[in-house]
Design a protein around this motif. Structure first.
Motif, PDB file in Angstrom:
ATOM      1  N   ALA A  18       0.783  -1.140   0.090  1.00 15.94           N
ATOM      2  CA  ALA A  18      -0.041  -0.056  -0.001  1.00 15.94           C
ATOM      3  C   ALA A  18       0.689   1.219   0.012  1.00 15.94           C
ATOM      4  O   ALA A  18       0.514   2.477  -0.450  1.00 15.94           O
ATOM      5  CB  ALA A  18      -0.779   0.084   1.383  1.00 15.94           C
ATOM      6  N   GLN A  19       2.233   1.167   0.458  1.00 15.08           N
ATOM      7  CA  GLN A  19       3.003   2.420   0.685  1.00 15.08           C
ATOM      8  C   GLN A  19       3.547   2.663  -0.845  1.00 15.08           C
ATOM      9  O   GLN A  19       4.136   3.845  -0.890  1.00 15.08           O
ATOM     10  CB  GLN A  19       4.034   2.456   1.676  1.00 15.08           C
ATOM     11  N   ILE A  20       3.527   1.920  -1.715  1.00 14.92           N
ATOM     12  CA  ILE A  20       4.132   2.155  -2.888  1.00 14.92           C
ATOM     13  C   ILE A  20       3.034   2.680  -3.830  1.00 14.92           C
ATOM     14  O   ILE A  20       1.943   2.001  -4.078  1.00 14.92           O
ATOM     15  CB  ILE A  20       4.807   0.851  -3.731  1.00 14.92           C
ATOM     16  N   ARG A  21       3.153   3.856  -4.293  1.00 12.96           N
ATOM     17  CA  ARG A  21       2.225   4.583  -5.227  1.00 12.96           C
ATOM     18  C   ARG A  21       2.374   4.566  -6.945  1.00 12.96           C
ATOM     19  O   ARG A  21       3.642   4.446  -6.956  1.00 12.96           O
ATOM     20  CB  ARG A  21       2.154   5.933  -4.747  1.00 12.96           C
ATOM     21  N   CYS A  22       1.535   4.501  -7.445  1.00 17.89           N
ATOM     22  CA  CYS A  22       1.630   4.739  -8.970  1.00 17.89           C
ATOM     23  C   CYS A  22       2.636   5.627  -9.454  1.00 17.89           C
ATOM     24  O   CYS A  22       3.198   5.412 -10.174  1.00 17.89           O
ATOM     25  CB  CYS A  22       0.440   4.868  -9.662  1.00 17.89           C
ATOM     26  N   GLY A  23       2.528   6.936  -8.866  1.00 17.14           N
ATOM     27  CA  GLY A  23       3.553   8.078  -9.254  1.00 17.14           C
ATOM     28  C   GLY A  23       4.949   7.707  -9.065  1.00 17.14           C
ATOM     29  O   GLY A  23       5.994   8.212  -9.763  1.00 17.14           O
ATOM     30  N   ASP A  24       5.383   6.780  -8.298  1.00 18.50           N
ATOM     31  CA  ASP A  24       6.783   6.190  -7.847  1.00 18.50           C
ATOM     32  C   ASP A  24       7.417   5.432  -8.811  1.00 18.50           C
ATOM     33  O   ASP A  24       8.712   5.603  -8.992  1.00 18.50           O
ATOM     34  CB  ASP A  24       6.849   5.656  -6.351  1.00 18.50           C
ATOM     35  N   VAL A  25       6.094   4.611  -9.579  1.00 18.82           N
ATOM     36  CA  VAL A  25       7.032   3.718 -10.618  1.00 18.82           C
ATOM     37  C   VAL A  25       6.465   3.989 -11.892  1.00 18.82           C
ATOM     38  O   VAL A  25       7.101   3.388 -12.962  1.00 18.82           O
ATOM     39  CB  VAL A  25       6.360   2.332 -10.153  1.00 18.82           C
ATOM     40  N   MET A  26       5.640   5.148 -12.396  1.00 24.96           N
ATOM     41  CA  MET A  26       5.272   5.168 -13.767  1.00 24.96           C
ATOM     42  C   MET A  26       6.546   5.809 -14.556  1.00 24.96           C
ATOM     43  O   MET A  26       7.279   6.424 -14.003  1.00 24.96           O
ATOM     44  CB  MET A  26       3.979   6.046 -13.562  1.00 24.96           C
TER      45      MET A  26
ATOM     46  N   THR B 195       5.156  -4.891 -17.111  1.00 25.24           N
ATOM     47  CA  THR B 195       6.715  -4.972 -16.947  1.00 25.24           C
ATOM     48  C   THR B 195       6.996  -4.174 -15.823  1.00 25.24           C
ATOM     49  O   THR B 195       7.746  -4.318 -14.934  1.00 25.24           O
ATOM     50  CB  THR B 195       7.212  -4.639 -18.092  1.00 25.24           C
ATOM     51  N   ASP B 196       6.325  -2.689 -15.696  1.00 27.79           N
ATOM     52  CA  ASP B 196       6.616  -1.932 -14.548  1.00 27.79           C
ATOM     53  C   ASP B 196       6.218  -2.651 -13.240  1.00 27.79           C
ATOM     54  O   ASP B 196       6.991  -2.520 -11.991  1.00 27.79           O
ATOM     55  CB  ASP B 196       6.029  -0.695 -14.769  1.00 27.79           C
ATOM     56  N   LEU B 197       4.899  -3.035 -13.027  1.00 23.95           N
ATOM     57  CA  LEU B 197       4.462  -3.605 -12.034  1.00 23.95           C
ATOM     58  C   LEU B 197       5.264  -4.768 -11.657  1.00 23.95           C
ATOM     59  O   LEU B 197       5.596  -5.144 -10.399  1.00 23.95           O
ATOM     60  CB  LEU B 197       2.999  -4.161 -12.259  1.00 23.95           C
ATOM     61  N   LEU B 198       5.670  -5.650 -12.674  1.00 20.29           N
ATOM     62  CA  LEU B 198       6.421  -6.791 -12.107  1.00 20.29           C
ATOM     63  C   LEU B 198       7.736  -6.644 -11.636  1.00 20.29           C
ATOM     64  O   LEU B 198       8.259  -6.927 -10.557  1.00 20.29           O
ATOM     65  CB  LEU B 198       6.514  -7.640 -13.447  1.00 20.29           C
TER      66      LEU B 198
ATOM     67  N   GLU C 173      -1.981   9.541  -9.355  1.00 20.39           N
ATOM     68  CA  GLU C 173      -0.444   9.341  -8.968  1.00 20.39           C
ATOM     69  C   GLU C 173      -0.444   8.750  -7.480  1.00 20.39           C
ATOM     70  O   GLU C 173       0.461   7.930  -7.208  1.00 20.39           O
ATOM     71  CB  GLU C 173       0.139  10.782  -8.949  1.00 20.39           C
ATOM     72  N   ASN C 174      -1.613   9.049  -6.705  1.00 12.56           N
ATOM     73  CA  ASN C 174      -1.335   8.655  -5.245  1.00 12.56           C
ATOM     74  C   ASN C 174      -2.129   7.259  -5.105  1.00 12.56           C
ATOM     75  O   ASN C 174      -2.238   6.723  -4.007  1.00 12.56           O
ATOM     76  CB  ASN C 174      -2.028   9.745  -4.311  1.00 12.56           C
ATOM     77  N   THR C 175      -2.399   6.717  -6.109  1.00 10.79           N
ATOM     78  CA  THR C 175      -3.110   5.232  -6.148  1.00 10.79           C
ATOM     79  C   THR C 175      -2.192   4.273  -5.896  1.00 10.79           C
ATOM     80  O   THR C 175      -1.173   4.021  -6.510  1.00 10.79           O
ATOM     81  CB  THR C 175      -3.740   5.018  -7.619  1.00 10.79           C
ATOM     82  N   PRO C 176      -2.336   3.290  -4.793  1.00 10.56           N
ATOM     83  CA  PRO C 176      -1.301   2.191  -4.483  1.00 10.56           C
ATOM     84  C   PRO C 176      -1.258   1.418  -5.658  1.00 10.56           C
ATOM     85  O   PRO C 176      -2.372   1.046  -6.286  1.00 10.56           O
ATOM     86  CB  PRO C 176      -2.033   1.628  -3.044  1.00 10.56           C
ATOM     87  N   ILE C 177      -0.174   0.986  -6.025  1.00  9.05           N
ATOM     88  CA  ILE C 177       0.300  -0.189  -6.803  1.00  9.05           C
ATOM     89  C   ILE C 177      -0.619  -1.334  -6.725  1.00  9.05           C
ATOM     90  O   ILE C 177      -0.782  -2.104  -7.652  1.00  9.05           O
ATOM     91  CB  ILE C 177       1.627  -0.331  -7.237  1.00  9.05           C
ATOM     92  N   ALA C 178      -0.958  -1.514  -5.412  1.00 11.88           N
ATOM     93  CA  ALA C 178      -1.683  -2.881  -5.317  1.00 11.88           C
ATOM     94  C   ALA C 178      -3.057  -2.739  -5.812  1.00 11.88           C
ATOM     95  O   ALA C 178      -3.648  -3.898  -6.343  1.00 11.88           O
ATOM     96  CB  ALA C 178      -2.156  -3.030  -3.847  1.00 11.88           C
ATOM     97  N   ALA C 179      -3.558  -1.565  -6.092  1.00 15.80           N
ATOM     98  CA  ALA C 179      -5.181  -1.450  -7.022  1.00 15.80           C
ATOM     99  C   ALA C 179      -4.812  -2.069  -8.440  1.00 15.80           C
ATOM    100  O   ALA C 179      -5.845  -2.453  -9.047  1.00 15.80           O
ATOM    101  CB  ALA C 179      -5.554   0.094  -6.935  1.00 15.80           C
ATOM    102  N   LEU C 180      -3.430  -2.009  -8.859  1.00 16.93           N
ATOM    103  CA  LEU C 180      -3.372  -2.530 -10.340  1.00 16.93           C
ATOM    104  C   LEU C 180      -3.280  -4.062 -10.397  1.00 16.93           C
ATOM    105  O   LEU C 180      -3.290  -4.503 -11.470  1.00 16.93           O
ATOM    106  CB  LEU C 180      -1.829  -1.775 -10.819  1.00 16.93           C
TER     107      LEU C 180
END
Length: 364
Positions: free
Chosen positions: A236-244, A346-349, A311-318
């Motif tokens: 939950a602490q990793i956000r989409c904005g951090d990895v996009m 690929t980014d998510l993996l 941007e603040n969406t947790p990557i877990a939602a993906l």
């Protein structure tokens, strides 16, 4: 003190008022329907005295309050009550001593219901009433299993089906079915390939050694949700904005499909987001559709369906989105739906792999 009293009165798993209303209201209408229609069917007697046998009240609890229970399904209600009635009547005819006949009838009824796969708790009461029901039940003999037991059970389950459709709940209960492969192969969906296997679940149930009031399919669906919730909490602490990816290759809806194809080939991409004049995401364009519409504009070839996150969406939602096999990317947009980034499978993996390594190191 107030919290303890509240927990004592409502239990550890309090029921929502709407669920209590649905269960109580369904039982009220279902029993009225079964009793009145049963009286009209067999005729005789005062129609103000519905044709009901006492254990049907317990059946109504299951059918309307816990309709997903295996013990509440039509096979259990009909089979359990009828089998128990037949067993109880037979024992009453063969064993004149009530002290012996009553527990014997209930015990045999339970055993028969379990062997026949129609276990239904009110069946024990049906078997008991066949022994201690008095002269009226004894006089009816095996006809008692037909009316009122079978008739009441049939009408009650019919009312349960109608009430379920009216309130938007499935009865008979249908356990959630795992989605098929999006590529129409025999492989399970990607999300079903990780975590525990069906063999693990079967072995756990065998070791548990107790009969559970929930189907194996429902347990499987529940555990999958638990796995997903745990993964979402861990990440939950990793956000989409951090990895996009921020330098996004995008297409304009007014450009020609021919130029868009060349642009995608230049960047070795199979798809790209399509934006309007204000950089708002309006869809996705893929090579196959562009090729088919190469004499037209990109807008004629775009797919308007695209997953958008903030941007603040947790990557877990993906996780459920990009692991379904139906889509390979999600667009990161601002409050005005303007494109600011993209996240691919690929980014998510990569980020999940990195998070897994970090967790392993910290844990060690």
């Amino acid at each position: 003190m107030t919290a303890r009293l509240h927990a004592l009165l409502r239990g550890k798993n309090p029921i929502r008022p709407i669920d209590a209303l649905r269960g109580g209201g369904g039982a009220l209408l279902g029993l009225a329907f079964a009793g009145l229609l049963g009286r009209l069917t067999v005729g005789g007697g005062d129609w103000l005295h519905p044709l009901l046998v006492a254990p049907i009240g317990a059946s109504a609890v299951l059918v309307f309050a816990v309709p997903a229970s295996p013990l509440a399904q039509p096979r259990a209600v009909l089979g359990g009550n009828i089998v128990s009635a037949l067993v109880g009547i037979t024992v009453a005819l063969l064993v004149p001593q009530t002290l012996v006949a009553a527990p014997l009838a209930v015990g045999l009824a339970i055993g028969m219901m379990m062997l026949l796969g129609c276990l239904h708790p009110p069946g024990g009461a049906v078997a008991l009433i066949c022994v201690i029901g008095g002269p009226a039940v004894a006089k009816a003999g095996y006809l008692f299993a037909l009316s009122p037991v079978a008739l009441d059970s049939l009408l009650l389950t019919g009312a349960g089906v109608a009430w379920g459709r009216l309130t938007g709940h499935s009865y008979p209960h249908r356990a959630p079915v795992a989605p098929p492969s999006p590529h129409h192969t025999r492989d399970p969906a990607p999300a079903a390939r990780i975590g525990y296997s069906p063999v693990d679940l079967d072995q756990a149930l065998a070791r548990y050694g107790e009969l559970l009031d929930v189907s194996r399919e429902d347990l499987d669906a529940l555990f999958r949700q638990v796995e997903l919730s745990a993964a979402q909490r861990l990440h939950a602490q990793i956000r989409c904005g951090d990895v996009m990816s921020r330098d996004v290759i995008r297409l304009d809806r007014d450009q020609s499909a021919e130029s868009a194809l060349a642009y995608l080939r230049e960047h070795e991409l199979r798809a790209a987001p399509v934006v309007d004049e204000d950089l708002r995401v309006i869809g996705m364009a893929r090579r196959a559709e562009l090729q088919a519409n190469r004499r037209r504009t990109v807008e004629a070839a775009l797919d308007p369906f695209v997953h958008k996150v903030m941007e603040n969406t947790p990557i877990a939602a993906l996780l459920p989105i990009l692991s379904s096999g139906h889509t390979h990317e999600a667009m990161v947009v601002d409050g005005e739906r303007r494109l600011i980034g993209v996240i691919t499978q690929t980014d998510l993996l990569a980020v999940l792999y990195r998070a897994h390594i970090v967790e392993a190191v910290v844990g060690a």
